[in-house]
Design a protein around this motif. Structure first.
Motif, PDB file in Angstrom:
ATOM      1  N   LYS A 171       0.407   3.269  -4.115  1.00  0.00           N
ATOM      2  CA  LYS A 171       0.230   4.728  -4.301  1.00  0.00           C
ATOM      3  C   LYS A 171       0.378   5.142  -5.764  1.00  0.00           C
ATOM      4  O   LYS A 171       0.163   6.305  -6.096  1.00  0.00           O
ATOM      5  CB  LYS A 171       1.303   5.480  -3.508  1.00  0.00           C
ATOM      6  N   ARG A 172       0.812   4.219  -6.624  1.00  0.00           N
ATOM      7  CA  ARG A 172       1.136   4.622  -8.006  1.00  0.00           C
ATOM      8  C   ARG A 172      -0.128   4.668  -8.869  1.00  0.00           C
ATOM      9  O   ARG A 172      -1.018   3.829  -8.721  1.00  0.00           O
ATOM     10  CB  ARG A 172       2.194   3.664  -8.600  1.00  0.00           C
ATOM     11  N   PRO A 173      -0.210   5.608  -9.801  1.00  0.00           N
ATOM     12  CA  PRO A 173      -1.429   5.786 -10.606  1.00  0.00           C
ATOM     13  C   PRO A 173      -1.481   4.867 -11.835  1.00  0.00           C
ATOM     14  O   PRO A 173      -0.449   4.616 -12.464  1.00  0.00           O
ATOM     15  CB  PRO A 173      -1.311   7.242 -11.056  1.00  0.00           C
ATOM     16  N   HIS A 174      -2.673   4.404 -12.156  1.00  0.00           N
ATOM     17  CA  HIS A 174      -2.857   3.576 -13.355  1.00  0.00           C
ATOM     18  C   HIS A 174      -3.980   4.118 -14.235  1.00  0.00           C
ATOM     19  O   HIS A 174      -4.470   3.429 -15.124  1.00  0.00           O
ATOM     20  CB  HIS A 174      -3.137   2.120 -12.937  1.00  0.00           C
ATOM     21  N   ASP A 175      -4.426   5.358 -13.937  1.00  0.00           N
ATOM     22  CA  ASP A 175      -5.605   5.936 -14.609  1.00  0.00           C
ATOM     23  C   ASP A 175      -5.523   5.876 -16.138  1.00  0.00           C
ATOM     24  O   ASP A 175      -6.514   5.584 -16.796  1.00  0.00           O
ATOM     25  CB  ASP A 175      -5.780   7.418 -14.222  1.00  0.00           C
ATOM     26  N   ASP A 176      -4.349   6.197 -16.680  1.00  0.00           N
ATOM     27  CA  ASP A 176      -4.259   6.310 -18.138  1.00  0.00           C
ATOM     28  C   ASP A 176      -4.451   4.944 -18.809  1.00  0.00           C
ATOM     29  O   ASP A 176      -5.029   4.859 -19.892  1.00  0.00           O
ATOM     30  CB  ASP A 176      -2.902   6.918 -18.539  1.00  0.00           C
ATOM     31  N   PRO A 230       0.807  -1.228   0.000  1.00  0.00           N
ATOM     32  CA  PRO A 230       0.000   0.000   0.000  1.00  0.00           C
ATOM     33  C   PRO A 230       0.837   1.275   0.000  1.00  0.00           C
ATOM     34  O   PRO A 230       0.409   2.285  -0.538  1.00  0.00           O
ATOM     35  CB  PRO A 230      -0.846  -0.118   1.279  1.00  0.00           C
ATOM     36  N   ASP A 231       2.059   1.219   0.587  1.00  0.00           N
ATOM     37  CA  ASP A 231       2.872   2.444   0.650  1.00  0.00           C
ATOM     38  C   ASP A 231       3.822   2.615  -0.529  1.00  0.00           C
ATOM     39  O   ASP A 231       4.642   3.543  -0.537  1.00  0.00           O
ATOM     40  CB  ASP A 231       3.679   2.470   1.954  1.00  0.00           C
ATOM     41  N   SER A 232       3.758   1.722  -1.509  1.00  0.00           N
ATOM     42  CA  SER A 232       4.641   1.874  -2.671  1.00  0.00           C
ATOM     43  C   SER A 232       3.808   1.711  -3.935  1.00  0.00           C
ATOM     44  O   SER A 232       3.200   2.677  -4.418  1.00  0.00           O
ATOM     45  CB  SER A 232       5.794   0.873  -2.581  1.00  0.00           C
ATOM     46  N   ARG A 246      -6.056   3.537  -8.500  1.00  0.00           N
ATOM     47  CA  ARG A 246      -5.011   2.778  -7.797  1.00  0.00           C
ATOM     48  C   ARG A 246      -5.510   1.396  -7.394  1.00  0.00           C
ATOM     49  O   ARG A 246      -6.697   1.095  -7.496  1.00  0.00           O
ATOM     50  CB  ARG A 246      -4.556   3.583  -6.565  1.00  0.00           C
ATOM     51  N   LEU A 247      -4.578   0.550  -6.892  1.00  0.00           N
ATOM     52  CA  LEU A 247      -4.928  -0.795  -6.413  1.00  0.00           C
ATOM     53  C   LEU A 247      -5.818  -0.693  -5.178  1.00  0.00           C
ATOM     54  O   LEU A 247      -5.733   0.309  -4.466  1.00  0.00           O
ATOM     55  CB  LEU A 247      -3.655  -1.555  -6.042  1.00  0.00           C
TER      56      LEU A 247
END
Ligand SMILES: O=C(O)C1=C[C@@H](OP(=O)(O)O)[C@@H](O)[C@H](O)C1
Ligand SMILES: C=C(OP(=O)(O)O)C(=O)O
Length: 430
Positions: A119-124, A114-116, A142-143
Motif C-alpha cells: 500500500k506504500r507509495p513510491h511515486d516520487d 499487499p496490505d502493508s 505501488r508494487l
C-alpha cells in the motif's frame, strides 16, 4: 503467533542493544556495490536485513557469515540479471534497490505484503528514475514494480522529499556509479532528514564523494566512482531500544541497555532526551543507558520527524504521563508499515488510552493511573505498533493480546526475549 502482555510492575536487568537496522541495510548494500570483499561486524539479523541479504545475493554478491560477521564479495556496478526480487515488507530495502535496479536491464519487485508495503507509495522515486531515462512499470506508484534500466547516464534530477527520505537515499546510492555527474535537487520539506545523514556517513566510509548542501536541498555527485571494499562495524539500534527504554520508563525499573553510542547519527537517540524531559531518572555513559524508572512521567511536546522510528515508543510512554503531550510534524508516519497515526491510535484507544489525531500530529492526554487493557490488538503488520502496544500492556490493569505479534521480527526478532529477560510477563501463544 500472538503475544499476551500481562501487567508487570518491575523490570530489571541488563541487555545488549540489537544491531542497527538502518546501518545494516546500508553496509550490506555498499558492500555489494564494491568489487572486492568487505566485512561487516555485528550485522542485524531480522526480516528487513535478511531481505537485503537475499536480494544482494540474487544480484550476484556472495555472503559468508558467522556469529560475529558477514564477509561479502560485491558485484560492483554490474548486478547480475535477475527476473524478480522479493524485499518482503522492507521499505528502505525496496527503495534503495529500485535505484540499483536501474543498472540492470529488467527487474521486477514482487508484492508479497499487499496490505502493508503493497500500500506504500513510491511515486516520487519513480518520477526521479524516469528523469534518468529509466522505464518503470508500476501500479499507481505501488508494487509490483518493474524497472528497465537502459543504462542511465546521470544529469539533473529533482526528487520530492515530502513523503520519505528513502527516495533521496536511493538516488545517492545509485548516482556515483553513473557515467556522468549528477545534480540532485530536493523539493518540498525533506522528511526524516537525519536518516540522510546516515546514508552520507556510510557512503563516505565506502569511499564515495558527494557534495551536500548543509540543508540537504541539493547534492552534487561526481559520476564514474567506485565503492571501496571496507571493514564496517554496525552500532546498536536506537529505534528498537527506544521501546525497551519506554517500557522501563513506565514501570518500576532498573534497566540498562549496552552499546548505544552517545554520538550516534541516529535521530532516534532523542529517546534519551525525551525521557529526560519527561523526568524519567536516566543516565547515559560509555554507551550504557540506565533507566531507573519510578513510573512517573511528565508530558512533553516533540518534533517527531527528528526521531521518526522512535515516535511510537515515545507516545506509548506519554500514555502514562501527567498532562497532555503533543508529537508534531509526523505526517509521514502515515506512509509506513501501516498508518501509524490512525491505525496506531485506534489500537491505543482500544487499550484505554486517551489520544487524538491531526493530519500531522498525535496528541496524548496522559493517564498516570494506568489504562484498562483487556483487549485484542491488531498489529497492522507493524513491528513498531507491536513494540509500543507491549509497553502499554505492561501498565494496563488487564492483559492485552497482540494478534500476529510475530511481525515484530521485521526489525527486532528478540524483542520479547529481551523483555522476558528483564522480567516482563509476556507470552507467545498460537
Ligand atoms: O533510510 C532508512 O533506512 C529509513 C528511513 C526512514 O523512513 P522515511 O524516510 O520514509 O521516514 C525510517 O522510517 C525507516 O525505518 C528507515
Ligand atoms: C518504517 C520502517 O521501515 P521501512 O520504511 O524500511 O519499511 C521502520 O523500520 O519503522
Amino acid at each position: 503467533m500472538d503475544v499476551i502482555v500481562r501487567p508487570t510492575e518491575k523490570l530489571s536487568g541488563e541487555i545488549g542493544a540489537l544491531s542497527s537496522k538502518n546501518y545494516t541495510t546500508r553496509y550490506l548494500l555498499v558492500a555489494a556495490l564494491a568489487e572486492g570483499t568487505s566485512t561487516i561486524y555485528y550485522p542485524a539479523h531480522s526480516e528487513d536485513s535478511d531481505a537485503m541479504r537475499r536480494c544482494i545475493q540474487d544480484l550476484g554478491a556472495t555472503i559468508v557469515e558467522d556469529d560475529e560477521k558477514a564477509v561479502i564479495t560485491g558485484f560492483g556496478s554490474a548486478p547480475r540479471d535477475v527476473a524478480e526480487l522479493n524485499v518482503g515488507n522492507a521499505g528502505a530495502v525496496l527503495r534503495f534497490l529500485m535505484g540499483i535496479a536501474a543498472l540492470s536491464s529488467e527487474v521486477k519487485f514482487v508484492n508479497t505484503y499487499p496490505d502493508s508495503l503493497g500500500k506504500r507509495p513510491h511515486d516520487d522515486l519513480i518520477d526521479a528514475l524516469e528523469q534518468l531515462g529509466v522505464q518503470v512499470e508500476h501500479h499507481n506508484g505501488r508494487l509490483p514494480i518493474t524497472i528497465r534500466g537502459g543504462k542511465p547516464k546521470g544529469g539533473r534530477i529533482t526528487v520530492s522529499g515530502e513523503v520519505s527520505s528513502q527516495y533521496l537515499s536511493a538516488l545517492l546510492f545509485l548516482t556515483p556509479l553513473l557515467p556522468e555527474d549528477s545534480e540532485i535537487t530536493v523539493t518540498g520539506d525533506l522528511k526524516s532528514k537525519v536518516v540522510v545523514g546516515q546514508t552520507l556517513e556510510v557512503l563516505a566510509q565506502a569511499g564515495i564523494t558527494i557534495e551536500a548542501a548543509d540543508d540537504y536541498t541539493s547534492f552534487r555527485v561526481p559520476g564514474q566512482q567506485s565503492y571501496k571494499a571496507q571493514v564496517y562495524t554496525v552500532q546498536g539500534d536506537y529505534p528498537g531500544s527506544a521501546a525497551v527504554l519506554a517500557a522501563a520508563a513506565v514501570t518500576q525499573s532498573d534497566v540498562t541497555i549496552r552499546n548505544l553510542s552517545e554520538d550516534s547519527k541516529q535521530g532516534e537517540r532523542a529517546i534519551i532526551d525525551v525521557l529526560r524531559t519527561m523526568e524519567v531518572p536516566l543516565t547515559h555513559e560509555n554507551g550504557n543507558v540506565r533507566v531507573q524508572g519510578n513510573g512517573k512521567l511528565k508530558a512533553l511536546e516533540f518534533d517527531g520527524d527528528t526521531a521518526t522510528d522512535a515516535v511510537l515508543a515515545m507516545v506509548a510512554a506519554a500514555v502514562f504521563a501527567k498532562g497532555t503531550s503533543r508529537f508534531y510534524n509526523v505526517e509521514n508516519l502515515r506512509y509506513k508499515e501501516c498508518d501509524r497515526i490512525t491505525d496506531y491510535l485506534t489500537e491505543l484507544a482500544k487499550a484505554g488510552a486517551q489520544v487524538e489525531e491531526r493530519q500531522a500530529e498525535i496528541i496524548v492526554h496522559g493517564r498516570p493511573e494506568g489504562v484498562e487493557g483487556g483487549v485484542e490488538i491488531n498489529a497492522h503488520y507493524d513491528h513498531r505498533v507491536i513494540m509500543a502496544l507491549t509497553v502499554v500492556g505492561l501498565r494496563s490493569r488487564q492483559p492485552i493480546r497482540i494478534k500476529d505479534a510475530h511481525h515484530v521480527a521485521k526489525s527486532y526478532p528478540q524483542y520479547f526475549d529481551h523483555l522476558q529477560a528483564l522480567g516482563a510477563d509476556v507470552e507467545w501463544v498460537k
